[in-house]
Design an enzyme around this catalytic site. Structure first.
Site, PDB file in Angstrom:
ATOM      1  NE  ARG A  26      -3.830   0.264   2.183  1.00  0.00           N
ATOM      2  CZ  ARG A  26      -3.931   1.284   3.020  1.00  0.00           C
ATOM      3  NH1 ARG A  26      -3.193   1.334   4.097  1.00  0.00           N
ATOM      4  NH2 ARG A  26      -4.769   2.273   2.770  1.00  0.00           N
TER       5      ARG A  26
ATOM      6  CE  LYS B 252       1.524  -5.852   6.093  1.00  0.00           C
ATOM      7  NZ  LYS B 252       1.728  -4.576   5.366  1.00  0.00           N
TER       8      LYS B 252
ATOM      9  NE  ARG C 122      -3.622   9.540  22.860  1.00  0.00           N
ATOM     10  CZ  ARG C 122      -4.479  10.315  23.498  1.00  0.00           C
ATOM     11  NH1 ARG C 122      -5.731   9.917  23.634  1.00  0.00           N
ATOM     12  NH2 ARG C 122      -4.095  11.493  23.967  1.00  0.00           N
TER      13      ARG C 122
END
Length: 320
Positions: free
Chosen positions: A118, A183, A318
């Site tokens: 991406r 991932k 976060r």
């Protein structure tokens, strides 16, 4: 090269003389081919008096083995191509020409030299260590009907890998498969055609199957492979076959009902639901609590100003 790797795939020692006889080339030519094997990033053992071997062996892609994993109805609707190396399976799947009506084409490569991720990133696919697959799917409803497709494809990947023993998989919006925050798989969609009519979708999927520590580190973000997830070797051909199964069935359902059919299942695997996240979109970032996704695959964020829907960007947890 493919014949040489086929001989070395068993992980056993083979003498230079034996390899030369099988390949019909000289010992010197064998040595050059073996150097080329090392240049592919494969670890080659050389022992005087024994010969050469690939220490851990290698499983090469085999279209017949892949087809043996397919459901009977999928076998009649899937066109499968495997190749040794290509720049990008996303390009290859289109370069092969028109796909017959009702058929989805799947292309797989042992190695990609210019695999794409991406946002223009490179997708690292070491030789024989990943499943790099692209599907070409014809859609007559236009690009607007494709909202949420990348999320649904991620769900198809999870379902395929679960049949092979993978557990605790999560989905990161919009299209990554994670395990323990690392991932495992990425998805890239490329759409060509009419916004309101006939279009074709190229679905690129990259799954880490078995990579070395160095290869995982080189990815540039926390990453993992199926070998570590399942704590055992997993057949690349089985991964490809089960993925083609789940993807074929998913595309059929998506063509009839869109992402709405898969929303609830996707939310069950949402890695960040209920957590504080930061979304980076274009030139700004937004922080809020992730509330899942809407019926079109848009990310729902609860911020100080209310709940907002985002259809593009990168999400990260976060930092507290």
């Amino acid at each position: 090269m493919d014949k040489l790797l086929g001989l070395l795939a068993d992980g056993q020692f083979h003498s230079g003389e034996e390899l030369g006889e099988h390949l019909g080339i000289s010992r010197a030519a064998v040595w050059k081919k073996l150097k080329a094997v090392e240049e592919l990033g494969l670890a080659l053992d050389s022992v005087r008096g024994k010969g050469y071997r690939l220490g851990s062996g290698i499983e090469l892609l085999d279209s017949e083995k892949i087809k043996s994993c397919l459901d009977s109805d999928v076998q009649t609707r899937a066109e499968i191509h495997t190749c040794f190396t290509t720049e990008s399976t996303n390009d290859l799947v289109r370069d092969l020409g028109t796909v017959p009506a009702g058929i989805t084409r799947f292309c797989l490569a042992e190695h990609q030299t210019r695999g794409r991720g991406r946002r223009g990133r490179a997708w690292n696919s070491p030789f024989g260590s990943t499943v790099s697959l692209s599907a070409l799917w014809q859609n007559g409803e236009g690009t607007a009907s494709l909202e949420g497709l990348s999320l649904a494809v991620g769900l198809a990947v999870v379902k395929a890998l679960e049949t092979l023993g993978a557990r605790d998989l999560k989905l990161k919006w919009p299209n990554d498969v994670l395990w323990q925050g690392k991932k495992l798989c990425g998805v890239l969609l490329e759409v060509h055609g009419d916004p309101t009519g006939e279009c074709e979708v190229v679905i690129g999927i990259g799954i880490n199957v078995r990579l070395s520590d160095e290869q995982l580190t080189s990815i540039g973000q926390p990453a993992v492979d199926l070998f570590r997830v399942c704590d055992k070797a997993v057949s690349r051909n089985a991964v490809a076959g089960h993925l083609i199964n789940t993807l074929t069935h998913l595309l059929e359902g998506f063509g009839q009902g869109g992402f709405t059919l898969f929303k609830n299942q996707w939310c069950e695997y949402d890695a960040f639901r209920g957590q504080e996240v930061t979304l980076v979109a274009s030139t700004r970032s937004v922080t809020g609590r992730c509330l899942g996704v809407d019926d079109h695959g848009g990310l729902l964020l609860e911020t100080e100003s209310g709940v907002h829907v985002f259809n593009g960007g990168e999400v990260s947890l976060r930092q507290s």
